[in-house]
Write a protein that holds these residues in place. Structure first.
Motif, PDB file in Angstrom:
ATOM      1  N   LEU A 156     -36.022  19.473  21.360  1.00 42.93           N
ATOM      2  CA  LEU A 156     -35.320  19.342  20.092  1.00 42.93           C
ATOM      3  C   LEU A 156     -35.183  17.878  19.694  1.00 42.93           C
ATOM      4  CD1 LEU A 156     -32.506  21.987  20.660  1.00 42.93           C
ATOM      5  CD2 LEU A 156     -34.703  22.284  19.496  1.00 42.93           C
ATOM      6  N   ALA A 157     -35.063  17.654  18.408  1.00 45.26           N
ATOM      7  CA  ALA A 157     -35.026  16.289  17.884  1.00 45.26           C
ATOM      8  C   ALA A 157     -33.886  15.489  18.484  1.00 45.26           C
ATOM      9  CB  ALA A 157     -34.918  16.323  16.360  1.00 45.26           C
ATOM     10  N   GLU A 158     -32.691  16.093  18.640  1.00 41.26           N
ATOM     11  CA  GLU A 158     -31.547  15.349  19.154  1.00 41.26           C
ATOM     12  C   GLU A 158     -31.754  14.900  20.597  1.00 41.26           C
ATOM     13  OE1 GLU A 158     -30.385  19.792  18.777  1.00 41.26           O
ATOM     14  OE2 GLU A 158     -31.458  18.272  17.619  1.00 41.26           O
ATOM     15  N   GLU A 159     -32.597  15.625  21.349  1.00 41.07           N
ATOM     16  CA  GLU A 159     -32.885  15.250  22.727  1.00 41.07           C
ATOM     17  C   GLU A 159     -33.803  14.031  22.799  1.00 41.07           C
ATOM     18  OE1 GLU A 159     -34.754  17.278  26.787  1.00 41.07           O
ATOM     19  OE2 GLU A 159     -34.302  18.523  25.046  1.00 41.07           O
ATOM     20  N   ARG A 160     -34.504  13.776  21.720  1.00 40.85           N
ATOM     21  CA  ARG A 160     -35.460  12.669  21.708  1.00 40.85           C
ATOM     22  C   ARG A 160     -34.836  11.381  21.189  1.00 40.85           C
ATOM     23  NH1 ARG A 160     -38.818  16.573  19.110  1.00 40.85           N
ATOM     24  NH2 ARG A 160     -38.805  15.327  17.192  1.00 40.85           N
ATOM     25  N   ARG A 161     -33.523  11.340  20.917  1.00 35.15           N
ATOM     26  CA  ARG A 161     -32.881  10.144  20.388  1.00 35.15           C
ATOM     27  C   ARG A 161     -31.838   9.633  21.378  1.00 35.15           C
ATOM     28  NH1 ARG A 161     -32.013  13.515  15.525  1.00 35.15           N
ATOM     29  NH2 ARG A 161     -33.798  13.304  14.150  1.00 35.15           N
ATOM     30  N   PRO A 162     -32.020   8.404  21.907  1.00 33.89           N
ATOM     31  CA  PRO A 162     -33.240   7.599  21.842  1.00 33.89           C
ATOM     32  C   PRO A 162     -34.361   8.269  22.640  1.00 33.89           C
ATOM     33  CG  PRO A 162     -31.741   6.662  23.432  1.00 33.89           C
ATOM     34  CD  PRO A 162     -30.994   7.794  22.787  1.00 33.89           C
ATOM     35  N   SER A 163     -35.520   7.686  22.608  1.00 30.20           N
ATOM     36  CA  SER A 163     -36.664   8.349  23.220  1.00 30.20           C
ATOM     37  C   SER A 163     -36.420   8.577  24.708  1.00 30.20           C
ATOM     38  CB  SER A 163     -37.937   7.520  23.025  1.00 30.20           C
ATOM     39  OG  SER A 163     -37.888   6.348  23.801  1.00 30.20           O
ATOM     40  N   ILE A 164     -37.009   9.635  25.206  1.00 31.16           N
ATOM     41  CA  ILE A 164     -36.796  10.051  26.592  1.00 31.16           C
ATOM     42  C   ILE A 164     -37.500   9.074  27.529  1.00 31.16           C
ATOM     43  CG2 ILE A 164     -37.240  11.910  28.226  1.00 31.16           C
ATOM     44  CD1 ILE A 164     -37.306  13.752  25.654  1.00 31.16           C
ATOM     45  N   PRO A 165     -36.788   8.541  28.542  1.00 31.14           N
ATOM     46  CA  PRO A 165     -37.441   7.643  29.509  1.00 31.14           C
ATOM     47  C   PRO A 165     -38.538   8.382  30.260  1.00 31.14           C
ATOM     48  CG  PRO A 165     -35.043   7.547  29.704  1.00 31.14           C
ATOM     49  CD  PRO A 165     -35.362   8.715  28.828  1.00 31.14           C
ATOM     50  N   ARG A 166     -39.710   7.789  30.299  1.00 32.89           N
ATOM     51  CA  ARG A 166     -40.853   8.460  30.921  1.00 32.89           C
ATOM     52  C   ARG A 166     -41.456   7.586  32.005  1.00 32.89           C
ATOM     53  NH1 ARG A 166     -43.629  11.029  25.420  1.00 32.89           N
ATOM     54  NH2 ARG A 166     -41.649  11.534  24.432  1.00 32.89           N
ATOM     55  N   PHE A 167     -41.872   8.210  33.081  1.00 28.46           N
ATOM     56  CA  PHE A 167     -42.424   7.501  34.227  1.00 28.46           C
ATOM     57  C   PHE A 167     -43.878   7.123  33.948  1.00 28.46           C
ATOM     58  CE2 PHE A 167     -44.718   7.752  38.342  1.00 28.46           C
ATOM     59  CZ  PHE A 167     -44.109   6.677  38.973  1.00 28.46           C
ATOM     60  N   THR A 168     -44.204   5.856  34.140  1.00 27.62           N
ATOM     61  CA  THR A 168     -45.577   5.387  33.883  1.00 27.62           C
ATOM     62  C   THR A 168     -46.205   4.749  35.111  1.00 27.62           C
ATOM     63  OG1 THR A 168     -44.694   3.304  33.001  1.00 27.62           O
ATOM     64  CG2 THR A 168     -45.197   5.056  31.413  1.00 27.62           C
ATOM     65  N   GLY A 169     -45.582   4.891  36.271  1.00 28.36           N
ATOM     66  CA  GLY A 169     -46.175   4.363  37.499  1.00 28.36           C
ATOM     67  C   GLY A 169     -45.347   3.238  38.080  1.00 28.36           C
ATOM     68  N   TRP A 170     -45.484   3.049  39.390  1.00 24.65           N
ATOM     69  CA  TRP A 170     -44.762   1.976  40.082  1.00 24.65           C
ATOM     70  C   TRP A 170     -45.591   0.706  39.994  1.00 24.65           C
ATOM     71  CZ3 TRP A 170     -40.195   3.841  40.675  1.00 24.65           C
ATOM     72  CH2 TRP A 170     -39.993   5.176  41.047  1.00 24.65           C
ATOM     73  N   HIS A 171     -45.315  -0.115  38.985  1.00 21.19           N
ATOM     74  CA  HIS A 171     -46.088  -1.340  38.797  1.00 21.19           C
ATOM     75  C   HIS A 171     -45.437  -2.456  39.598  1.00 21.19           C
ATOM     76  CE1 HIS A 171     -48.418   0.668  35.777  1.00 21.19           C
ATOM     77  NE2 HIS A 171     -47.325   1.004  35.123  1.00 21.19           N
ATOM     78  N   HIS A 172     -45.891  -2.617  40.822  1.00 19.37           N
ATOM     79  CA  HIS A 172     -45.286  -3.582  41.732  1.00 19.37           C
ATOM     80  C   HIS A 172     -45.456  -5.002  41.191  1.00 19.37           C
ATOM     81  CE1 HIS A 172     -44.516  -0.721  45.023  1.00 19.37           C
ATOM     82  NE2 HIS A 172     -45.556  -0.084  44.517  1.00 19.37           N
ATOM     83  N   GLY A 173     -44.360  -5.766  41.215  1.00 20.05           N
ATOM     84  CA  GLY A 173     -44.419  -7.151  40.778  1.00 20.05           C
ATOM     85  C   GLY A 173     -44.065  -7.352  39.325  1.00 20.05           C
ATOM     86  N   GLU A 174     -43.912  -6.269  38.544  1.00 21.52           N
ATOM     87  CA  GLU A 174     -43.600  -6.428  37.130  1.00 21.52           C
ATOM     88  C   GLU A 174     -42.101  -6.375  36.856  1.00 21.52           C
ATOM     89  OE1 GLU A 174     -45.828  -3.900  34.590  1.00 21.52           O
ATOM     90  OE2 GLU A 174     -47.765  -4.613  35.316  1.00 21.52           O
ATOM     91  N   HIS A 175     -41.295  -5.988  37.861  1.00 27.60           N
ATOM     92  CA  HIS A 175     -39.834  -6.011  37.756  1.00 27.60           C
ATOM     93  C   HIS A 175     -39.305  -5.116  36.631  1.00 27.60           C
ATOM     94  CE1 HIS A 175     -39.791  -9.277  40.679  1.00 27.60           C
ATOM     95  NE2 HIS A 175     -40.734  -9.837  39.965  1.00 27.60           N
ATOM     96  N   VAL A 176     -40.062  -4.078  36.285  1.00 28.38           N
ATOM     97  CA  VAL A 176     -39.536  -3.073  35.360  1.00 28.38           C
ATOM     98  C   VAL A 176     -38.445  -2.278  36.077  1.00 28.38           C
ATOM     99  CG1 VAL A 176     -40.106  -1.041  34.005  1.00 28.38           C
ATOM    100  CG2 VAL A 176     -41.682  -2.971  34.086  1.00 28.38           C
ATOM    101  N   TYR A 177     -38.626  -2.076  37.394  1.00 26.38           N
ATOM    102  CA  TYR A 177     -37.601  -1.482  38.240  1.00 26.38           C
ATOM    103  C   TYR A 177     -36.936  -2.593  39.051  1.00 26.38           C
ATOM    104  CZ  TYR A 177     -40.077   2.855  37.204  1.00 26.38           C
ATOM    105  OH  TYR A 177     -40.664   3.907  36.561  1.00 26.38           O
ATOM    106  N   ASP A 178     -35.700  -2.349  39.483  1.00 23.24           N
ATOM    107  CA  ASP A 178     -35.077  -3.337  40.359  1.00 23.24           C
ATOM    108  C   ASP A 178     -35.652  -3.184  41.771  1.00 23.24           C
ATOM    109  OD1 ASP A 178     -33.816  -1.113  41.467  1.00 23.24           O
ATOM    110  OD2 ASP A 178     -31.845  -1.581  40.643  1.00 23.24           O
ATOM    111  N   ARG A 179     -35.200  -4.033  42.687  1.00 24.45           N
ATOM    112  CA  ARG A 179     -35.795  -4.081  44.020  1.00 24.45           C
ATOM    113  C   ARG A 179     -35.651  -2.769  44.783  1.00 24.45           C
ATOM    114  NH1 ARG A 179     -37.328  -9.040  45.862  1.00 24.45           N
ATOM    115  NH2 ARG A 179     -36.629 -10.863  44.680  1.00 24.45           N
ATOM    116  N   THR A 180     -34.604  -2.003  44.487  1.00 21.06           N
ATOM    117  CA  THR A 180     -34.371  -0.754  45.213  1.00 21.06           C
ATOM    118  C   THR A 180     -34.890   0.469  44.468  1.00 21.06           C
ATOM    119  OG1 THR A 180     -32.177  -0.491  44.200  1.00 21.06           O
ATOM    120  CG2 THR A 180     -32.307  -1.751  46.268  1.00 21.06           C
ATOM    121  N   PHE A 181     -35.550   0.243  43.349  1.00 25.92           N
ATOM    122  CA  PHE A 181     -36.066   1.336  42.520  1.00 25.92           C
ATOM    123  C   PHE A 181     -34.960   2.306  42.111  1.00 25.92           C
ATOM    124  CE2 PHE A 181     -39.865  -0.012  44.875  1.00 25.92           C
ATOM    125  CZ  PHE A 181     -40.741  -0.249  43.827  1.00 25.92           C
ATOM    126  N   SER A 182     -33.776   1.784  41.884  1.00 25.00           N
ATOM    127  CA  SER A 182     -32.656   2.635  41.477  1.00 25.00           C
ATOM    128  C   SER A 182     -32.327   2.497  39.998  1.00 25.00           C
ATOM    129  CB  SER A 182     -31.412   2.293  42.302  1.00 25.00           C
ATOM    130  OG  SER A 182     -31.031   0.936  42.103  1.00 25.00           O
TER     131      SER A 182
END
Length: 816
Positions: A87-113
């Motif tokens: 539903l539209a209301e579920e998409r606001r804001p956009s749903i966080p989607r997993f795109t891979g563990w890109h090591h070294g890019e610091h998109v995730y913190d050190r503990t992946f939490s």
């Protein structure tokens, strides 16, 4: 009982309606259905499956039954079941989607939490344990490129041309860089007379000297205080644009690119004639090949030393090399004249900020360097150099300036990349400290989209190892070794791996079945989630062409698909795929699904249909890709000449009954075939065809033919417009008038040549509202109705439509 196709051939218009079969049945197939609204008829298949960050849900785009105006977002749980529309209301804001563990890019913190990401210009923080989502910014300006600070206490991001740091605890935002457009304020420089007076005053009076000393000390103290307080140094970048702005993980060095665009070349334009206003107009279009490109300069800013300096890219070995084709013309190395323009396609900081790895490319695309950057000294140490007299390319290796598939392994010391050094694109690592390179995969196959597991133990990637006509998903230990195939369905398996590495969402297709979403445990069996085709579409028994290879005139085996009719009519149709570097002989649903269905129609009309993965096609390694260097319409066209011979030798089909057609690059090959090898073909249709490579774009064309100024021979022998006098067979030319890729001017120039040469048996169909890829159903229908009519009249049962031409052939005279 499955219905088979029977279509009346008395006139082309009969193909636009249902036609009674001999047994009283109705055929489910027609040109109108194939071309007009194929996805609604087939069933709009799903696309782009991706996991949620918690790994409990798979999202994908889909439009089951064509019930929506366009694809909608659907979801299904990890355990499978029936997909549900989001539903539209579920998409606001956009749903966080997993795109891979890109090591070294610091998109995730050190503990992946936690994860930080951007959505529509604002920043969000996701707690992966609780699922809580926090909006960090809500501004009119765009914030982009977020990543965690090394200690995880905040986030770094870009706003405009500068970097900023947000502290999570206080919410305060501090500016990290101060890059400003324009020129630095000019300092007043005294003339010779004033300079003399100032120096005299300082020499004569102690009070003047003391004031100068105190002023200098105060300025130095101010700078030290600003540096200690984190006030960034000011740097003016003039009229350039700032790209790839990064702060190293330790927070000392900033790297960025300044890009200087050349003076605008004379613009090209595309005319518009069917407009809302009723007035004709024009759109400015891309420049032609050979137009000057942007110049790129890499800078390092040391925040600790309050200084900014340029990295000299000409320190790279080979920076002054002269390409082989120019050496053939007598050009020699001259440092004043032959310094090569070099682009930075990516810069990747090591986790401790000690080094960065830079991916660089000569703009002539004949050299690629992967080098270690010492930020303190601005020196580059080459870790790997790839050189090709033709051009660098292949899976995972950028061709047009985009980033390649590269990155750091979790150990913070090893960097991975892909290279065609063995002839196929394989996976390599290099120890950034020692420069030692290790090849992790090898063989006569290619690797696609490698990614590293969260724990750093495994590689996951797609490969053509089992067959060049299939794609499967593999797992391999991080240091190389035995590869484990994780997918089993014959065809194409595009896999999205869950965050925990235990589940796969697979977008799977086969030759005669469009893509569907499947779920599969890594060590289990695949379960189908979506069902897209309509019952009407499934009622026809869609052909699976035979995959063969034939021997070309140079002794190489060339892959091909052959559709064999039950009742051959003695004629054949050769289809030429577009894009040049694209694969169309494979065991999955084709990009050319309209053409695939059209070929089914032709097969049931009695035509033998064949499409060929000619030289330059994707999927067969470096030598196959570069076989057309400096001569498009050379080895690639010869593969079609040899295909025509194969049809004659194998099925007894006369070359005058072989029709050739294709779009874009396929249209170009069609023109070259009819202009330079007419004895092997009986007619053709060139759709949205390049007619003169000097009028195409720079990024694609200059790789293969260099530039018109430096390699005019390559352009002349590769451009159909120079060979138009060779036309002897019926030719249909079709082109969209608002084509922003292959401009309409291309085909208009060719038409003028044909008129001046007095050529007959050709015609042109124009589509006033169409771009390179057609959109309007009526345009698709009209184009393929004309193609079928041309096939029927030039090589098919209605060849007698040209009585004058047939009489000339009987007298042994070719039509001019």
């Amino acid at each position: 009982m499955t219905k088979r196709l029977v279509v009346a051939v008395c006139c082309a218009s009969a193909l636009l309606t249902y036609v009674p079969c001999a047994q009283g049945q109705e055929s489910p197939l027609s040109v109108q259905k194939i071309m007009q609204d194929p996805k609604k008829w087939i069933g709009a298949w799903p696309s782009a499956p991706v996991w949620s960050e918690d790994g409990e849900t798979v999202y994908f785009n889909w439009n089951p039954g064509g019930q929506f105006t366009s694809d909608s977002l659907f979801k299904v749980g990890r355990q499978g079941g029936k997909p549900i529309k989001v539903l539209a209301e579920e998409r606001r804001p956009s749903i966080p989607r997993f795109t891979g563990w890109h090591h070294g890019e610091h998109v995730y913190d050190r503990t992946f939490s936690r994860k930080v990401y951007e959505d529509q210009g604002d920043l969000f923080l996701l707690d992966l344990k609780s699922g809580d989502l926090t909006r960090l910014t809500q501004t009119l300006e765009r914030e982009t490129g977020p990543r965690f600070t090394p200690d995880g206490s905040g986030v770094l991001f870009r706003r405009g041309s500068n970097l900023f740091r947000m502290d999570f605890e206080t919410g305060s935002i501090a500016q990290v860089t101060d890059l400003r457009s324009g020129a630095a304020p000019a300092e007043k420089v005294p003339d010779a007379q004033d300079k003399f007076l100032q120096e005299q005053q300082s020499a004569l009076f102690g009070v003047i000297r003391e004031r100068e000393r105190r002023r200098n000390e105060a300025e130095a103290s101010r700078k030290r205080e600003e540096t200690a307080a984190g006030v960034p140094p000011v740097f003016y970048y003039g009229t350039s644009s700032v790209r790839s702005l990064q702060l190293d993980p330790a927070g000392r060095y900033v790297t960025f690119l300044l890009v200087d665009e050349p003076d605008s070349p004379e613009p090209t334009s595309v005319g518009t004639y069917v407009t809302e206003s009723g007035h004709a107009g024009a759109m400015e279009a891309r420049p032609k090949v050979g137009a000057p490109g942007a110049e790129m300069t890499l800078y390092v800013q040391d925040l600790q030393r309050d200084t900014t300096y340029k990295v000299d890219l000409l320190q790279l070995p080979g920076a002054y090399d002269v390409p082989a084709y120019l050496r053939e013309q007598g050009v020699v190395v001259d440092s004043a004249k032959t310094a090569r323009s070099i682009d930075v396609t990516g810069l990747y900081w090591r986790s401790d900020g000690r080094y960065a790895v830079v991916d660089l490319r000569a703009t002539d695309n004949k050299d690629r360097w992967i080098a270690r950057l010492d930020p303190e000294t601005a020196t580059l140490t080459v870790l790997d150099r790839q050189t090709d007299d033709a051009w660098i390319g292949g899976p995972g290796i950028s061709t047009y300036g985009e980033e390649s598939t590269v990155g750091w392994l979790p150990d913070g010391r090893t960097f991975f990349f892909q290279s065609e050094r063995t002839g196929y694109s394989h996976l390599y690592t290099v120890d950034v400290e020692t420069g030692e390179i290790q090849q992790l995969t090898s063989g006569t196959f290619e690797v696609f989209d490698p990614q590293v597991s969260k724990d750093g133990r495994y590689w996951y990637f797609t490969s053509s190892e089992d067959s060049p006509y299939e794609r499967h998903f593999y797992r391999m230990p991080i240091r190389g070794g035995k590869r484990e195939r994780l997918t089993s369905m014959e065809g194409h398996n595009q896999v999205a791996l869950s965050p925990d590495g235990e589940m796969m969402a697979i977008l799977y297709s086969y030759t005669n079945r469009p893509p569907e979403v499947y779920l599969q445990p890594v060590s289990g069996k695949a379960e189908r989630i979506t069902e897209s085709p309509t019952s009407e579409w499934l009622s026809y028994e869609w052909h699976v062409p035979e995959t063969i290879s034939f021997e070309a005139s140079d002794g190489v085996r060339v892959p091909a698909h052959v559709f064999r009719p039950e009742q051959p009519n003695g004629a054949a149709v050769l289809f030429v795929h577009g894009a040049g570097y694209l694969q169309n002989v494979h065991a999955w649903w084709s990009n050319y699904y309209r053409e695939y269905m059209f070929h089914n129609l032709l097969t049931d009309l009695g035509y033998t249909v064949m499409n060929v993965d000619y030289r330059a096609s994707e999927g067969y390694g470096r030598d196959w890709r570069t076989a057309i260097y400096r001569h498009m319409g050379g080895r690639d066209l010869q593969d079609y000449v040899d295909a025509s011979r194969y049809l004659g030798e194998t099925y007894g089909i006369d070359p005058e009954r072989v029709f050739i057609y294709g779009g874009s690059y396929g249209g170009f090959i069609t023109l070259m075939a009819l202009f330079t090898e007419p004895e092997h073909f009986g007619g053709g249709a060139a759709l949205r065809a390049v007619t003169d490579w000097a009028h195409y774009n720079h990024g694609y064309t200059s790789n293969i033919l260099n530039t018109p100024v430096t390699d005019s021979l390559a352009y002349v022998r590769s451009s159909p417009i120079y060979f138009a006098e060779g036309l002897q067979d019926p030719l249909l030319i079709a082109h969209g008038m608002v084509d922003t890729n292959v401009h309409f001017q291309d085909v208009v120039r060719l038409v003028q040549r044909l008129i001046e040469l007095g050529k007959e048996d050709w015609e042109m169909a124009v589509y006033p509202v169409e771009d390179h890829g057609f959109v309007e159903p009526a345009s698709w229908t009209d184009e393929y109705r004309r193609i079928l009519d041309y096939i029927e009249r030039s090589v098919g049962p209605k060849r007698g439509y040209y009585p004058e031409r047939e009489q000339q052939k009987e007298r042994g005279v070719r039509s001019e």
